[in-house]
Design a protein around this motif. Structure first.
Motif, PDB file in Angstrom:
ATOM      1  N   THR A  76      37.650  -4.380  48.437  1.00  0.00           N
ATOM      2  CA  THR A  76      37.621  -4.019  49.858  1.00  0.00           C
ATOM      3  C   THR A  76      37.195  -2.582  50.140  1.00  0.00           C
ATOM      4  OG1 THR A  76      39.925  -3.281  49.884  1.00  0.00           O
ATOM      5  CG2 THR A  76      39.510  -5.631  50.330  1.00  0.00           C
ATOM      6  N   GLY A  77      37.442  -1.684  49.208  1.00  0.00           N
ATOM      7  CA  GLY A  77      37.206  -0.269  49.464  1.00  0.00           C
ATOM      8  C   GLY A  77      38.316   0.369  50.282  1.00  0.00           C
ATOM      9  N   ILE A  78      39.449  -0.291  50.378  1.00  0.00           N
ATOM     10  CA  ILE A  78      40.585   0.214  51.163  1.00  0.00           C
ATOM     11  C   ILE A  78      41.833   0.197  50.291  1.00  0.00           C
ATOM     12  CG2 ILE A  78      42.082  -0.291  53.156  1.00  0.00           C
ATOM     13  CD1 ILE A  78      39.593  -1.430  54.534  1.00  0.00           C
ATOM     14  N   HIS A  79      42.679   1.194  50.480  1.00  0.00           N
ATOM     15  CA  HIS A  79      43.941   1.253  49.741  1.00  0.00           C
ATOM     16  C   HIS A  79      44.999   1.837  50.657  1.00  0.00           C
ATOM     17  CE1 HIS A  79      46.945   3.047  46.997  1.00  0.00           C
ATOM     18  NE2 HIS A  79      46.767   1.899  46.386  1.00  0.00           N
TER      19      HIS A  79
ATOM     20  N   HIS B  89      58.395   7.572  57.285  1.00  0.00           N
ATOM     21  CA  HIS B  89      57.646   8.152  58.396  1.00  0.00           C
ATOM     22  C   HIS B  89      56.178   8.440  58.064  1.00  0.00           C
ATOM     23  CE1 HIS B  89      59.004  11.591  56.031  1.00  0.00           C
ATOM     24  NE2 HIS B  89      57.920  12.211  56.480  1.00  0.00           N
ATOM     25  N   LEU B  90      55.704   7.920  56.930  1.00  0.00           N
ATOM     26  CA  LEU B  90      54.330   8.221  56.524  1.00  0.00           C
ATOM     27  C   LEU B  90      53.651   7.009  55.903  1.00  0.00           C
ATOM     28  CD1 LEU B  90      52.009  10.242  56.029  1.00  0.00           C
ATOM     29  CD2 LEU B  90      53.140  10.835  53.861  1.00  0.00           C
ATOM     30  N   VAL B  91      52.475   6.686  56.438  1.00  0.00           N
ATOM     31  CA  VAL B  91      51.611   5.649  55.861  1.00  0.00           C
ATOM     32  C   VAL B  91      50.265   6.303  55.599  1.00  0.00           C
ATOM     33  CG1 VAL B  91      50.352   3.509  56.346  1.00  0.00           C
ATOM     34  CG2 VAL B  91      52.769   3.704  56.962  1.00  0.00           C
ATOM     35  N   GLN B  92      49.758   6.093  54.387  1.00  0.00           N
ATOM     36  CA  GLN B  92      48.472   6.650  53.990  1.00  0.00           C
ATOM     37  C   GLN B  92      47.492   5.512  53.741  1.00  0.00           C
ATOM     38  OE1 GLN B  92      49.695   8.657  50.431  1.00  0.00           O
ATOM     39  NE2 GLN B  92      50.660  10.333  51.529  1.00  0.00           N
ATOM     40  N   ILE B  93      46.314   5.622  54.338  1.00  0.00           N
ATOM     41  CA  ILE B  93      45.269   4.616  54.144  1.00  0.00           C
ATOM     42  C   ILE B  93      44.001   5.347  53.718  1.00  0.00           C
ATOM     43  CG2 ILE B  93      43.887   2.781  55.191  1.00  0.00           C
ATOM     44  CD1 ILE B  93      46.728   1.974  55.442  1.00  0.00           C
ATOM     45  N   SER B  94      43.468   4.970  52.565  1.00  0.00           N
ATOM     46  CA  SER B  94      42.193   5.547  52.144  1.00  0.00           C
ATOM     47  C   SER B  94      41.112   4.488  52.287  1.00  0.00           C
ATOM     48  CB  SER B  94      42.261   6.064  50.703  1.00  0.00           C
ATOM     49  OG  SER B  94      42.480   5.011  49.803  1.00  0.00           O
TER      50      SER B  94
ATOM     51  N   GLY C 137      39.778   3.000  45.945  1.00  0.00           N
ATOM     52  CA  GLY C 137      40.260   1.921  46.794  1.00  0.00           C
ATOM     53  C   GLY C 137      40.168   0.635  45.999  1.00  0.00           C
ATOM     54  N   LEU C 138      40.648  -0.415  46.571  1.00  0.00           N
ATOM     55  CA  LEU C 138      40.529  -1.699  45.877  1.00  0.00           C
ATOM     56  C   LEU C 138      39.051  -2.059  45.761  1.00  0.00           C
ATOM     57  CD1 LEU C 138      43.383  -3.709  47.626  1.00  0.00           C
ATOM     58  CD2 LEU C 138      43.418  -2.663  45.361  1.00  0.00           C
TER      59      LEU C 138
ATOM     60  N   PRO D 108      30.583  -1.572  48.297  1.00  0.00           N
ATOM     61  CA  PRO D 108      29.679  -2.616  48.803  1.00  0.00           C
ATOM     62  C   PRO D 108      30.354  -3.678  49.677  1.00  0.00           C
ATOM     63  CG  PRO D 108      29.986  -2.815  46.423  1.00  0.00           C
ATOM     64  CD  PRO D 108      30.649  -1.542  46.840  1.00  0.00           C
ATOM     65  N   HIS D 109      31.669  -3.814  49.590  1.00  0.00           N
ATOM     66  CA  HIS D 109      32.384  -4.822  50.385  1.00  0.00           C
ATOM     67  C   HIS D 109      32.958  -4.241  51.673  1.00  0.00           C
ATOM     68  CE1 HIS D 109      32.000  -7.433  46.938  1.00  0.00           C
ATOM     69  NE2 HIS D 109      32.519  -6.482  46.192  1.00  0.00           N
ATOM     70  N   PHE D 110      32.920  -2.944  51.818  1.00  0.00           N
ATOM     71  CA  PHE D 110      33.576  -2.279  52.950  1.00  0.00           C
ATOM     72  C   PHE D 110      33.007  -2.715  54.306  1.00  0.00           C
ATOM     73  CE2 PHE D 110      34.116   1.204  55.968  1.00  0.00           C
ATOM     74  CZ  PHE D 110      35.479   1.419  55.888  1.00  0.00           C
ATOM     75  N   ALA D 111      31.707  -2.655  54.458  1.00  0.00           N
ATOM     76  CA  ALA D 111      31.085  -2.919  55.759  1.00  0.00           C
ATOM     77  C   ALA D 111      31.408  -4.307  56.302  1.00  0.00           C
ATOM     78  CB  ALA D 111      29.565  -2.733  55.673  1.00  0.00           C
TER      79      ALA D 111
END
Length: 137
Positions: A55-58, A65-70, A51-52, A76-79
Protein backbone atom coordinates in the motif's frame (compact mmCIF):
# COMPACT_ATOMS: atom_id res chain seq x y z
CA UNK A 1 -10.73 18.42 19.91
CA UNK A 2 -8.62 16.21 17.67
CA UNK A 3 -5.99 17.70 15.39
CA UNK A 4 -4.60 16.65 12.03
CA UNK A 5 -1.01 17.59 11.20
CA UNK A 6 0.21 16.94 7.66
CA UNK A 7 3.98 17.38 7.81
CA UNK A 8 4.93 18.59 4.36
CA UNK A 9 7.30 21.54 4.79
CA UNK A 10 9.74 19.78 2.44
CA UNK A 11 7.11 19.58 -0.32
CA UNK A 12 7.27 15.80 -0.70
CA UNK A 13 3.54 15.84 -1.42
CA UNK A 14 2.66 17.97 -4.43
CA UNK A 15 0.11 20.71 -3.62
CA UNK A 16 -2.85 18.82 -5.10
CA UNK A 17 -2.03 15.58 -3.26
CA UNK A 18 -1.33 17.51 -0.05
CA UNK A 19 -4.80 19.10 -0.22
CA UNK A 20 -6.49 15.79 -0.97
CA UNK A 21 -4.62 13.92 1.79
CA UNK A 22 -5.69 16.64 4.23
CA UNK A 23 -9.34 16.48 3.13
CA UNK A 24 -9.60 12.68 3.11
CA UNK A 25 -7.76 12.28 6.42
CA UNK A 26 -9.73 15.03 8.18
CA UNK A 27 -13.06 13.54 7.07
CA UNK A 28 -11.97 10.09 8.26
CA UNK A 29 -10.67 11.47 11.55
CA UNK A 30 -13.93 13.31 12.22
CA UNK A 31 -16.01 10.24 11.33
CA UNK A 32 -14.00 7.65 13.29
CA UNK A 33 -13.36 9.86 16.32
CA UNK A 34 -17.10 10.48 16.64
CA UNK A 35 -17.86 6.76 16.56
CA UNK A 36 -15.11 6.01 19.10
CA UNK A 37 -15.83 9.09 21.27
CA UNK A 38 -12.17 10.09 20.98
CA UNK A 39 -10.99 13.55 21.88
CA UNK A 40 -7.52 15.04 22.27
CA UNK A 41 -5.77 12.93 19.64
CA UNK A 42 -3.08 14.35 17.38
CA UNK A 43 -2.81 12.61 14.02
CA UNK A 44 0.48 13.22 12.20
CA UNK A 45 0.82 12.30 8.52
CA UNK A 46 4.14 12.48 6.71
CA UNK A 47 6.03 11.11 3.72
CA UNK A 48 8.63 8.37 4.16
CA UNK A 49 10.20 5.94 1.71
CA UNK A 50 8.83 3.09 3.84
CA UNK A 51 5.42 1.62 4.43
CA UNK A 52 3.69 -1.61 3.68
CA UNK A 53 4.85 -2.79 0.25
CA UNK A 54 1.24 -3.55 -0.70
CA UNK A 55 0.00 0.00 0.00
CA UNK A 56 2.80 2.45 0.73
CA UNK A 57 1.07 3.36 4.00
CA UNK A 58 1.96 2.52 7.59
CA UNK A 59 0.34 3.47 10.88
CA UNK A 60 1.35 3.48 14.52
CA UNK A 61 -0.43 4.57 17.69
CA UNK A 62 2.19 4.60 20.45
CA UNK A 63 0.06 6.61 22.90
CA UNK A 64 -3.57 7.39 23.68
CA UNK A 65 -3.17 10.88 22.22
CA UNK A 66 -0.97 10.24 19.18
CA UNK A 67 -1.49 8.45 15.86
CA UNK A 68 1.27 8.43 13.26
CA UNK A 69 0.62 7.67 9.60
CA UNK A 70 3.41 7.51 7.05
CA UNK A 71 2.72 7.56 3.33
CA UNK A 72 4.95 6.79 0.36
CA UNK A 73 3.55 8.32 -2.85
CA UNK A 74 6.39 6.65 -4.78
CA UNK A 75 5.08 3.19 -3.93
CA UNK A 76 3.58 1.68 -7.11
CA UNK A 77 0.36 0.73 -5.26
CA UNK A 78 -0.15 4.07 -3.52
CA UNK A 79 -2.00 5.99 -6.24
CA UNK A 80 -4.64 3.30 -6.73
CA UNK A 81 -5.47 2.59 -3.10
CA UNK A 82 -4.34 5.41 -0.83
CA UNK A 83 -7.80 6.89 -0.15
CA UNK A 84 -9.17 3.60 1.11
CA UNK A 85 -5.98 2.41 2.80
CA UNK A 86 -5.30 5.70 4.58
CA UNK A 87 -8.86 5.76 5.92
CA UNK A 88 -8.66 2.11 7.02
CA UNK A 89 -5.24 2.57 8.61
CA UNK A 90 -6.44 5.63 10.50
CA UNK A 91 -9.49 3.72 11.79
CA UNK A 92 -7.24 0.87 12.89
CA UNK A 93 -4.81 3.16 14.72
CA UNK A 94 -7.57 5.20 16.37
CA UNK A 95 -8.85 1.94 17.88
CA UNK A 96 -5.40 1.41 19.37
CA UNK A 97 -5.43 4.96 20.77
CA UNK A 98 -8.84 4.25 22.28
CA UNK A 99 -7.47 1.11 23.95
CA UNK A 100 -4.41 2.99 25.28
CA UNK A 101 -6.77 5.53 26.86
CA UNK A 102 -8.24 2.87 29.12
CA UNK A 103 -11.76 3.73 27.97
CA UNK A 104 -12.23 0.75 25.68
CA UNK A 105 -15.00 -1.70 26.52
CA UNK A 106 -13.74 -4.59 28.63
CA UNK A 107 -14.50 -7.24 26.07
CA UNK A 108 -12.37 -10.03 24.74
CA UNK A 109 -12.26 -8.30 21.39
CA UNK A 110 -10.55 -5.23 22.86
CA UNK A 111 -8.17 -6.85 25.34
CA UNK A 112 -4.70 -7.79 24.12
CA UNK A 113 -5.44 -8.09 20.42
CA UNK A 114 -5.87 -6.05 17.30
CA UNK A 115 -9.08 -7.84 16.37
CA UNK A 116 -11.34 -4.82 16.82
CA UNK A 117 -8.85 -2.47 15.20
CA UNK A 118 -8.46 -4.82 12.25
CA UNK A 119 -12.22 -5.09 11.95
CA UNK A 120 -12.55 -1.31 11.65
CA UNK A 121 -10.03 -1.24 8.82
CA UNK A 122 -11.84 -4.07 7.08
CA UNK A 123 -15.15 -2.23 7.47
CA UNK A 124 -13.67 0.89 5.88
CA UNK A 125 -12.42 -1.20 2.94
CA UNK A 126 -15.77 -2.95 2.54
CA UNK A 127 -17.61 0.37 2.51
CA UNK A 128 -15.32 1.49 -0.31
CA UNK A 129 -15.95 -1.71 -2.27
CA UNK A 130 -12.38 -2.97 -1.84
CA UNK A 131 -11.51 -6.54 -0.84
CA UNK A 132 -9.98 -7.47 2.49
CA UNK A 133 -6.23 -7.29 2.54
CA UNK A 134 -4.35 -10.58 2.92
CA UNK A 135 -2.80 -9.57 6.27
CA UNK A 136 -6.25 -8.84 7.73
CA UNK A 137 -8.00 -12.11 6.90
Amino acid sequence: MNALHVLNAGGHLNPALDAEVRAVTQAALDRHAAVLALDGVDVAVWVTPWGLPETGIHGYAPLDHLVQISVNPDNPHFAVSWRTELTATLAHELHHARRWSGRAPATRCWKGSSARASHSGTSARSAAGRPRTPWRT
